[in-house]
Design a protein around this motif. Structure first.
Motif, PDB file in Angstrom:
ATOM      1  N   MET A 166      43.498 -23.682  39.695  1.00  7.33           N
ATOM      2  CA  MET A 166      43.351 -22.070  39.605  1.00  7.33           C
ATOM      3  C   MET A 166      42.576 -21.636  40.647  1.00  7.33           C
ATOM      4  N   GLU A 167      41.438 -22.216  40.851  1.00  9.61           N
ATOM      5  CA  GLU A 167      40.404 -21.553  41.689  1.00  9.61           C
ATOM      6  C   GLU A 167      40.913 -21.643  43.080  1.00  9.61           C
ATOM      7  N   GLY A 168      41.848 -22.839  43.490  1.00  8.82           N
ATOM      8  CA  GLY A 168      42.396 -22.620  44.747  1.00  8.82           C
ATOM      9  C   GLY A 168      43.514 -21.813  45.150  1.00  8.82           C
ATOM     10  N   LEU A 169      44.371 -21.563  43.910  1.00 11.59           N
ATOM     11  CA  LEU A 169      45.207 -20.397  43.941  1.00 11.59           C
ATOM     12  C   LEU A 169      44.644 -19.178  44.170  1.00 11.59           C
ATOM     13  N   HIS A 170      43.586 -18.970  43.279  1.00 10.16           N
ATOM     14  CA  HIS A 170      42.957 -17.550  43.226  1.00 10.16           C
ATOM     15  C   HIS A 170      42.399 -17.197  44.492  1.00 10.16           C
ATOM     16  N   ASN A 171      41.617 -18.426  45.274  1.00 14.17           N
ATOM     17  CA  ASN A 171      41.039 -18.044  46.685  1.00 14.17           C
ATOM     18  C   ASN A 171      42.224 -17.764  47.583  1.00 14.17           C
ATOM     19  N   ASN A 172      43.405 -18.406  47.578  1.00  7.13           N
ATOM     20  CA  ASN A 172      44.455 -18.156  48.296  1.00  7.13           C
ATOM     21  C   ASN A 172      44.850 -16.683  48.198  1.00  7.13           C
ATOM     22  N   GLU A 173      44.850 -16.274  46.772  1.00  7.18           N
ATOM     23  CA  GLU A 173      45.482 -14.704  46.693  1.00  7.18           C
ATOM     24  C   GLU A 173      44.189 -13.742  47.029  1.00  7.18           C
ATOM     25  N   HIS A 174      43.012 -14.352  47.003  1.00 11.87           N
ATOM     26  CA  HIS A 174      41.863 -13.256  47.562  1.00 11.87           C
ATOM     27  C   HIS A 174      42.037 -13.403  49.133  1.00 11.87           C
ATOM     28  N   SER A 175      42.617 -14.156  49.813  1.00 12.08           N
ATOM     29  CA  SER A 175      42.768 -14.198  51.193  1.00 12.08           C
ATOM     30  C   SER A 175      43.860 -13.011  51.564  1.00 12.08           C
ATOM     31  N   LEU A 176      44.756 -12.784  50.668  1.00 15.33           N
ATOM     32  CA  LEU A 176      45.821 -11.862  50.940  1.00 15.33           C
ATOM     33  C   LEU A 176      45.497 -10.682  50.442  1.00 15.33           C
ATOM     34  N   PHE A 177      44.688 -10.537  49.293  1.00 15.32           N
ATOM     35  CA  PHE A 177      44.341  -9.384  48.647  1.00 15.32           C
ATOM     36  C   PHE A 177      42.793  -9.476  48.363  1.00 15.32           C
ATOM     37  N   SER A 178      42.256  -8.556  49.142  1.00 17.89           N
ATOM     38  CA  SER A 178      40.523  -8.315  49.093  1.00 17.89           C
ATOM     39  C   SER A 178      40.106  -8.005  47.763  1.00 17.89           C
ATOM     40  N   LYS A 179      40.925  -7.296  46.830  1.00 14.53           N
ATOM     41  CA  LYS A 179      40.244  -6.836  45.736  1.00 14.53           C
ATOM     42  C   LYS A 179      40.565  -7.800  44.432  1.00 14.53           C
ATOM     43  N   THR A 180      41.035  -8.891  44.849  1.00 16.96           N
ATOM     44  CA  THR A 180      41.000 -10.091  44.078  1.00 16.96           C
ATOM     45  C   THR A 180      39.582 -10.346  43.341  1.00 16.96           C
ATOM     46  N   ALA A 181      39.285 -10.551  42.233  1.00 15.16           N
ATOM     47  CA  ALA A 181      38.061 -10.812  41.739  1.00 15.16           C
ATOM     48  C   ALA A 181      37.737 -12.092  41.914  1.00 15.16           C
ATOM     49  N   SER A 182      36.089 -12.561  41.954  1.00 14.85           N
ATOM     50  CA  SER A 182      35.927 -13.955  42.343  1.00 14.85           C
ATOM     51  C   SER A 182      36.319 -14.852  41.045  1.00 14.85           C
ATOM     52  N   TRP A 183      36.634 -15.731  41.442  1.00 13.20           N
ATOM     53  CA  TRP A 183      37.184 -16.774  40.226  1.00 13.20           C
ATOM     54  C   TRP A 183      35.949 -16.814  39.288  1.00 13.20           C
ATOM     55  N   GLN A 184      34.741 -17.252  39.730  1.00 11.90           N
ATOM     56  CA  GLN A 184      33.561 -17.294  38.952  1.00 11.90           C
ATOM     57  C   GLN A 184      33.594 -16.038  37.748  1.00 11.90           C
ATOM     58  N   SER A 185      33.942 -14.948  38.167  1.00  9.86           N
ATOM     59  CA  SER A 185      33.841 -13.946  37.284  1.00  9.86           C
ATOM     60  C   SER A 185      34.951 -13.701  36.046  1.00  9.86           C
ATOM     61  N   ILE A 186      35.928 -14.351  36.414  1.00  4.40           N
ATOM     62  CA  ILE A 186      37.061 -14.340  35.494  1.00  4.40           C
ATOM     63  C   ILE A 186      37.586 -15.884  35.024  1.00  4.40           C
ATOM     64  N   GLU A 187      37.022 -16.801  35.377  1.00  2.00           N
ATOM     65  CA  GLU A 187      37.203 -18.248  34.927  1.00  2.00           C
ATOM     66  C   GLU A 187      37.625 -18.326  33.436  1.00  2.00           C
ATOM     67  N   ALA A 188      36.557 -17.996  32.858  1.00  2.00           N
ATOM     68  CA  ALA A 188      36.586 -18.470  31.399  1.00  2.00           C
ATOM     69  C   ALA A 188      37.601 -17.711  30.487  1.00  2.00           C
ATOM     70  N   ASP A 189      37.914 -16.480  30.995  1.00  2.00           N
ATOM     71  CA  ASP A 189      38.832 -15.381  30.333  1.00  2.00           C
ATOM     72  C   ASP A 189      40.097 -16.028  30.783  1.00  2.00           C
ATOM     73  N   TYR A 190      40.270 -16.087  32.074  1.00  2.00           N
ATOM     74  CA  TYR A 190      41.761 -16.453  32.642  1.00  2.00           C
ATOM     75  C   TYR A 190      42.172 -17.774  31.984  1.00  2.00           C
ATOM     76  N   MET A 191      41.379 -18.612  31.933  1.00  2.00           N
ATOM     77  CA  MET A 191      41.746 -20.153  31.319  1.00  2.00           C
ATOM     78  C   MET A 191      41.934 -19.945  29.870  1.00  2.00           C
ATOM     79  N   GLN A 192      41.231 -19.353  29.258  1.00  2.00           N
ATOM     80  CA  GLN A 192      41.558 -18.797  27.771  1.00  2.00           C
ATOM     81  C   GLN A 192      43.102 -18.311  27.778  1.00  2.00           C
ATOM     82  N   HIS A 193      43.207 -17.536  28.359  1.00  2.00           N
ATOM     83  CA  HIS A 193      44.588 -16.681  28.453  1.00  2.00           C
ATOM     84  C   HIS A 193      45.730 -17.729  28.748  1.00  2.00           C
TER      85      HIS A 193
END
Length: 170
Positions: free
Chosen positions: A20-47
């Motif tokens: 998911m972090e790899g996916l998230h980093n790829n999305e950040h490269s396409l959209f700069s407003k993507t939050a850092s994975w570290q800031s959302i990891e726990a909530d997103y993984m629980q989701h």
């Protein structure tokens, strides 16, 4: 040799979180407003754990010679009174997918997608929904090749904290 296996995210937390972090980093490269994975990891993984448990979710892991190569995750969205389309059944929402860079361009994502679709078609699902960023042309091409069609566009306006200005999103 490629093997595709259903897994429980809860039991493979570290592996899925890493992908998911790899996916998230790829999305950040396409959209700069993507939050850092570290800031959302726990909530997103629980989701994703919750939706897998509560919404008939499926996580498929692809292994190439027993090495994790990629995954795809989707779950069922139940029909409710907010629907405006003719289709009134449940919908498969494929929310996440990723292939490790060293395994790309080998058709792994296509095979993951095929297994995911067949799994839910066998359950009676007849509507499949995907989202991608407006500038993710590779995913758009893939989805078109799989007979997905763009139906809605989401327009966003991000305001500055004072509400007086807007941010450039791309």
């Amino acid at each position: 040799m490629l093997t595709i296996t259903p897994i429980r995210i809860r039991e493979h937390y570290t592996l899925i979180s890493s992908m998911m972090e790899g996916l998230h980093n790829n999305e950040h490269s396409l959209f700069s407003k993507t939050a850092s994975w570290q800031s959302i990891e726990a909530d997103y993984m629980q989701h994703v754990i919750s939706t897998q448990d509560e919404c008939d979710g499926t996580c498929l892991m692809a292994y190439m010679a027993e090495k994790p190569a990629g995954f795809i995750f989707g779950y069922v969205e139940e029909a409710d009174e907010s629907r405006i389309e003719d289709y009134t059944g449940n919908t498969l929402y494929v929310s996440d997918g990723y292939v490790v860079p060293e395994f790309r361009r080998q058709g792994i994502y296509r095979q993951l997608n095929d297994v995911m679709e067949k799994t839910y078609i066998a359950k009676g699902i007849r509507r499949l929904v995907r989202y991608t960023l407006s500038n993710n042309l590779r995913m758009q091409q893939f989805l078109s090749s799989q007979k997905y069609e763009p139906v809605r566009l989401v327009y966003e306006k991000w305001l500055t904290p004072d509400g007086q200005g807007t941010y450039d999103l791309f």
